[in-house]
Design an enzyme around this catalytic site. Sequence first.
Site, short mmCIF file in Angstrom:
data_model
loop_
_atom_site.label_atom_id
_atom_site.label_comp_id
_atom_site.label_asym_id
_atom_site.label_seq_id
_atom_site.Cartn_x
_atom_site.Cartn_y
_atom_site.Cartn_z
N TYR A 1 0.85 -1.20 0.00
CA TYR A 1 0.00 0.00 0.00
C TYR A 1 0.87 1.24 0.00
O TYR A 1 1.79 1.35 0.81
CB TYR A 1 -0.91 0.03 1.25
CG TYR A 1 -2.35 -0.10 0.85
CD1 TYR A 1 -2.97 0.93 0.13
CD2 TYR A 1 -3.09 -1.23 1.12
CE1 TYR A 1 -4.28 0.82 -0.29
CE2 TYR A 1 -4.40 -1.36 0.70
CZ TYR A 1 -4.99 -0.32 0.00
OH TYR A 1 -6.28 -0.44 -0.43
N GLU B 1 -0.48 4.80 -0.58
CA GLU B 1 -1.30 6.00 -0.82
C GLU B 1 -0.45 7.24 -0.63
O GLU B 1 0.35 7.34 0.30
CB GLU B 1 -2.48 6.03 0.16
CG GLU B 1 -3.56 5.05 -0.21
CD GLU B 1 -4.64 4.94 0.84
OE1 GLU B 1 -4.42 5.38 1.99
OE2 GLU B 1 -5.71 4.41 0.52
N ASP C 1 -6.05 13.21 -25.41
CA ASP C 1 -5.97 11.82 -24.95
C ASP C 1 -5.17 11.06 -26.01
O ASP C 1 -5.66 10.78 -27.10
CB ASP C 1 -7.40 11.28 -24.82
CG ASP C 1 -7.45 9.81 -24.43
OD1 ASP C 1 -6.41 9.14 -24.46
OD2 ASP C 1 -8.56 9.34 -24.12
N THR D 1 -3.04 5.83 -22.07
CA THR D 1 -2.89 4.48 -21.51
C THR D 1 -1.44 4.09 -21.75
O THR D 1 -0.73 4.73 -22.55
CB THR D 1 -3.80 3.45 -22.20
OG1 THR D 1 -3.53 3.45 -23.60
CG2 THR D 1 -5.27 3.75 -21.98
N LYS E 1 -1.02 0.24 -25.03
CA LYS E 1 -1.33 0.09 -26.46
C LYS E 1 -0.01 0.16 -27.25
O LYS E 1 0.82 -0.72 -27.08
CB LYS E 1 -2.36 1.15 -26.87
CG LYS E 1 -3.69 0.99 -26.12
CD LYS E 1 -4.72 1.97 -26.59
CE LYS E 1 -6.08 1.69 -26.03
NZ LYS E 1 -6.37 2.30 -24.75
N ARG F 1 -1.18 -2.83 -18.63
CA ARG F 1 -2.43 -2.09 -18.68
C ARG F 1 -2.35 -0.98 -17.63
O ARG F 1 -2.05 -1.25 -16.48
CB ARG F 1 -3.63 -2.97 -18.34
CG ARG F 1 -3.71 -4.28 -19.06
CD ARG F 1 -5.10 -4.84 -19.00
NE ARG F 1 -5.94 -4.11 -19.91
CZ ARG F 1 -5.86 -4.21 -21.24
NH1 ARG F 1 -5.00 -5.03 -21.80
NH2 ARG F 1 -6.64 -3.49 -22.02
C1 PLP Z 1 -8.47 7.19 -26.55
C2 PLP Z 1 -8.74 6.27 -25.41
N1 PLP Z 1 -8.87 6.79 -24.18
C3 PLP Z 1 -9.14 6.01 -23.12
C4 PLP Z 1 -9.28 4.65 -23.24
C5 PLP Z 1 -9.64 3.84 -22.05
O1 PLP Z 1 -8.60 3.10 -21.58
P1 PLP Z 1 -8.82 1.86 -20.58
O2 PLP Z 1 -9.51 0.80 -21.37
O3 PLP Z 1 -7.44 1.54 -20.15
O4 PLP Z 1 -9.66 2.37 -19.45
C6 PLP Z 1 -9.14 4.07 -24.49
C7 PLP Z 1 -9.27 2.60 -24.63
O5 PLP Z 1 -9.45 2.03 -25.63
C8 PLP Z 1 -8.87 4.90 -25.62
O6 PLP Z 1 -8.76 4.39 -26.84
#
Ligand code: PLP
Length: 410
Positions: free
Chosen positions: A51, A53, A196, A222, A225, A231
């Site tokens: 843990y 935090e 994002d 993320t 990918k 993950r």
């Molecule tokens: C652009 C984008 N943002 C956020 C996410 C969400 O990610 P997670 O599945 O790890 O929660 C994805 C997942 O495919 C994504 O393509």
Amino acid sequence: MNYLKKQDLKVYQAVKNEEKRQREGIELIASENYASPAVREALGSVFTNKYSEGYPGRRYYGGQEYTDVVEKLAIERAKKLFDAEHVNVQPLSGAPANMIAYNAVLEPGDKILGMNLSHGGHLTHGHPATFSAEIYNFVSYKTEKDGKIDYAKLEKLATKEKPKLILAGFSAYTRQLNYRKFSAIAKKAKSISMIDIAHIAGLIAGKAVSNPVPYFDIVTTTTHKTLRGPRGGMIMCKEKYAKAIDKAAFPGFQGGPHMNNIAAKTVAFGEALRPDFKKYAMQIIKNAKVLEKELKKYGFKIMFGGTDNHMLLIDVFGSKGITGKEAEVALDKAGLTVNKNVIPDDSRNPMDPSGIRIGTPAVTTRRMKEKEMVIIADWINQAVEKSKNEKELKNIKKEVTRFCRNFPIY
Ligand SMILES: Cc1ncc(COP(=O)(O)O)c(C=O)c1O
């Protein structure tokens, strides 16, 4: 794996079967990849027991000598990879990273201008079924007939809607965005700019595409990918938003960070800093371009006019008369894994849409190159054209399995 086999045969068997499925099939899901053995070793390490935090140097529990080492290292490496001012590596995944980012800078009811979902935006960018859509007021922009964003139109929309936050980024869009223009539009509309980069983070880290991080106030991603880590999620931001982001992650939204996951992210960032990752990232795009060219030859309609990144969105219904779901099933039977996907303003429903999305990050990890993409495109075409012929699909699968033996995952 000896412990698992002895203790829980059912889970062990499922793991072994999944290993075989991954080894014997061609993985073309654009959001998937194969994390390295070192990444998975860190993920399965004793850090899962801890843990922690809080943040390095200011935790709520004792015994943090080593958690601090990995979290600091993760931040340092991420800063180097993306040229970021501030990094938070604690988000558990991409969806929580976006929720944290929104919560950090917005009040309930505030407006977010993001990419329309059928034009490539992600669920967390405003799908009515998400919590964020219950809390915030999403409005959206679209791509044009040529597959590009009309930035003059976007500017007009931003001036009219006055969103508190302008969001760039996507799950199923294939062209290069103009970061300078996004940033200028956000400045003019007095909006916070956010992107994002979940899908293209690895391409950015490998310098195969340009880096948006300097242009945006907040960047979410993320790590699993194209970046090929465990993950997980991550948020980068300008120093101005650092406190708000950290507070929104913990205690705002999450409890204890998953330190095993952070250790694995650190390893993945270390891999992405190596020179060979640049070659990998470049090859992902080269492979996608070959698939584009070959599939066009077979008469597939490629959305947005083609690709500048690692994925292709294909209108199989419009070009081959079978639905995205039918194509996904047929390809699966042939040993090629893809996902059905809506196309812009799809007239079909999301569970059986017009399109499929395919991507090259995983096959490129297996060291497949241009020559192999030509073969894969041929199999895709055959499987789609013979989608009702079980025997033909089985035959393709046999060929795929044989072919995959030459491309070990690691
Ligand atoms: C652009 C984008 N943002 C956020 C996410 C969400 O990610 P997670 O599945 O790890 O929660 C994805 C997942 O495919 C994504 O393509």
